[in-house]
Design a protein around this motif. Structure first.
Motif, short mmCIF file in Angstrom:
data_model
loop_
_atom_site.label_atom_id
_atom_site.label_comp_id
_atom_site.label_asym_id
_atom_site.label_seq_id
_atom_site.Cartn_x
_atom_site.Cartn_y
_atom_site.Cartn_z
N ALA A 183 21.94 13.11 -0.58
CA ALA A 183 20.75 12.97 -0.86
C ALA A 183 20.00 11.90 0.07
O ALA A 183 20.54 10.73 0.07
N PRO A 184 18.85 12.15 0.56
CA PRO A 184 18.08 11.33 1.24
C PRO A 184 17.54 10.07 0.58
O PRO A 184 17.27 10.18 -0.75
N ALA A 185 17.63 9.02 1.03
CA ALA A 185 16.90 7.90 0.24
C ALA A 185 15.58 7.79 0.28
O ALA A 185 14.99 8.17 1.45
N SER A 186 15.14 7.51 -0.74
CA SER A 186 13.44 7.60 -0.69
C SER A 186 13.06 6.30 -1.45
O SER A 186 13.77 5.78 -2.48
N ALA A 187 11.66 5.76 -0.93
CA ALA A 187 11.20 4.52 -1.91
C ALA A 187 9.71 4.89 -1.73
O ALA A 187 9.21 4.73 -0.62
N ALA A 188 9.10 5.06 -2.92
CA ALA A 188 7.90 5.33 -2.77
C ALA A 188 7.12 3.95 -3.04
O ALA A 188 7.41 3.35 -4.29
N ASN A 189 6.74 3.17 -1.98
CA ASN A 189 5.99 1.88 -2.34
C ASN A 189 4.79 2.18 -2.52
O ASN A 189 3.91 2.96 -2.04
N SER A 190 4.19 1.04 -3.30
CA SER A 190 2.62 1.37 -3.77
C SER A 190 2.06 -0.31 -3.85
O SER A 190 3.09 -1.27 -4.08
N GLY A 191 1.08 -0.61 -4.03
CA GLY A 191 0.35 -1.83 -4.18
C GLY A 191 -1.04 -2.00 -3.84
O GLY A 191 -1.78 -0.81 -4.35
N SER A 192 -1.73 -2.92 -3.41
CA SER A 192 -2.89 -3.18 -3.23
C SER A 192 -3.22 -3.72 -1.93
O SER A 192 -2.48 -4.71 -1.65
N ALA A 193 -4.31 -3.59 -1.35
CA ALA A 193 -4.85 -4.13 0.17
C ALA A 193 -6.31 -4.55 -0.13
O ALA A 193 -7.03 -3.67 -0.81
N MET A 194 -6.51 -5.91 0.06
CA MET A 194 -7.87 -6.36 0.18
C MET A 194 -8.21 -7.02 1.28
O MET A 194 -7.38 -7.68 2.01
N CYS A 195 -9.41 -6.83 1.70
CA CYS A 195 -10.16 -7.57 2.78
C CYS A 195 -10.94 -8.88 2.45
O CYS A 195 -11.74 -8.66 1.60
N ALA A 196 -10.34 -10.01 2.65
CA ALA A 196 -10.67 -11.02 2.31
C ALA A 196 -12.40 -11.35 2.54
O ALA A 196 -13.02 -12.15 2.05
N ASN A 197 -12.85 -10.75 3.76
CA ASN A 197 -14.20 -10.89 4.15
C ASN A 197 -15.18 -9.96 3.29
O ASN A 197 -16.56 -9.78 3.58
N GLN A 198 -14.69 -9.14 2.37
CA GLN A 198 -15.26 -8.23 1.62
C GLN A 198 -15.87 -6.95 2.03
O GLN A 198 -16.65 -6.20 1.44
N ASP A 199 -15.36 -6.95 3.12
CA ASP A 199 -15.60 -5.52 3.76
C ASP A 199 -14.80 -4.28 2.84
O ASP A 199 -13.87 -4.67 2.56
N PRO A 200 -15.25 -3.22 2.80
CA PRO A 200 -14.48 -2.21 2.18
C PRO A 200 -13.13 -1.77 2.87
O PRO A 200 -13.26 -2.00 4.31
N VAL A 201 -11.91 -1.72 2.18
CA VAL A 201 -10.75 -1.02 2.75
C VAL A 201 -11.25 0.42 3.18
O VAL A 201 -11.61 1.37 2.36
N VAL A 202 -10.98 0.67 4.33
CA VAL A 202 -11.37 2.19 4.80
C VAL A 202 -10.07 2.87 5.29
O VAL A 202 -10.32 3.97 5.71
N GLY A 203 -8.79 2.21 5.47
CA GLY A 203 -7.57 2.91 5.64
C GLY A 203 -6.49 2.06 5.59
O GLY A 203 -6.52 0.78 5.88
N VAL A 204 -5.32 2.62 5.33
CA VAL A 204 -4.24 2.06 5.18
C VAL A 204 -2.99 2.88 5.92
O VAL A 204 -2.83 3.70 5.63
N TRP A 205 -2.50 2.19 7.22
CA TRP A 205 -1.38 2.93 7.94
C TRP A 205 -0.05 2.36 7.74
O TRP A 205 -0.18 1.22 7.58
N VAL A 206 0.86 3.00 7.14
CA VAL A 206 2.38 2.36 7.08
C VAL A 206 3.08 2.82 8.36
O VAL A 206 3.24 4.01 8.62
N ASN A 207 3.68 1.83 8.78
CA ASN A 207 4.47 1.87 10.05
C ASN A 207 5.96 1.85 9.51
O ASN A 207 6.19 0.64 9.06
#
Length: 126
Positions: free
Chosen positions: A22-46
């Motif tokens: 069976a393949p390993a899987s890890a569904a990661n999650s959390g939060s992202a915050m822009c310190a300048n208070q601009d809205p988060v418009v995308g999150v790319w996971v490399n």
């Protein structure tokens, strides 16, 4: 041995081998915050050595939740702050690959800091 016993033993062996493959899987999650208070418009996971892609996001504004299946591998995050999902005003990334990036605070565009510690165009665990 009876034919039934042999068949059961073979079936059990196939089930065990199947579980090991069976393949390993890890569904990661959390939060992202822009310190300048601009809205988060995308999150790319490399994902290092895996399949990279766009994280699912929920919420709105400068702090949003994200989730992505990292396949159990280390990964970095790139967060878009401001602009649109198609054209970010600024992008900030975590400085290295990790298996535990979850809640990140991103510092786009300019330096922030107290006591000589500065964060510039980077996201860090928050």
């Amino acid at each position: 041995m009876t034919t039934t016993r042999i068949a059961l033993m073979l079936a059990a062996g196939v089930a065990i081998v199947g579980l090991g493959a069976a393949p390993a899987s890890a569904a990661n999650s959390g939060s992202a915050m822009c310190a300048n208070q601009d809205p988060v418009v995308g999150v790319w996971v490399n994902v290092s050595g895996g399949t990279s892609g766009w994280a699912s996001r929920s919420g709105s504004g400068y702090s949003q939740n994200w989730s992505y299946n990292t396949q159990g591998k280390s990964y970095s995050l790139t967060v878009g702050c401001g602009g649109t999902p198609q054209q970010w005003a600024a992008s900030t990334s975590t400085p290295y690959y990790s298996t535990s990036w979850a809640h990140v605070i991103c510092f786009p565009g300019w330096a922030y800091g107290v006591g000589g510690i500065y964060a510039h165009d980077r996201c860090y665990a928050g």
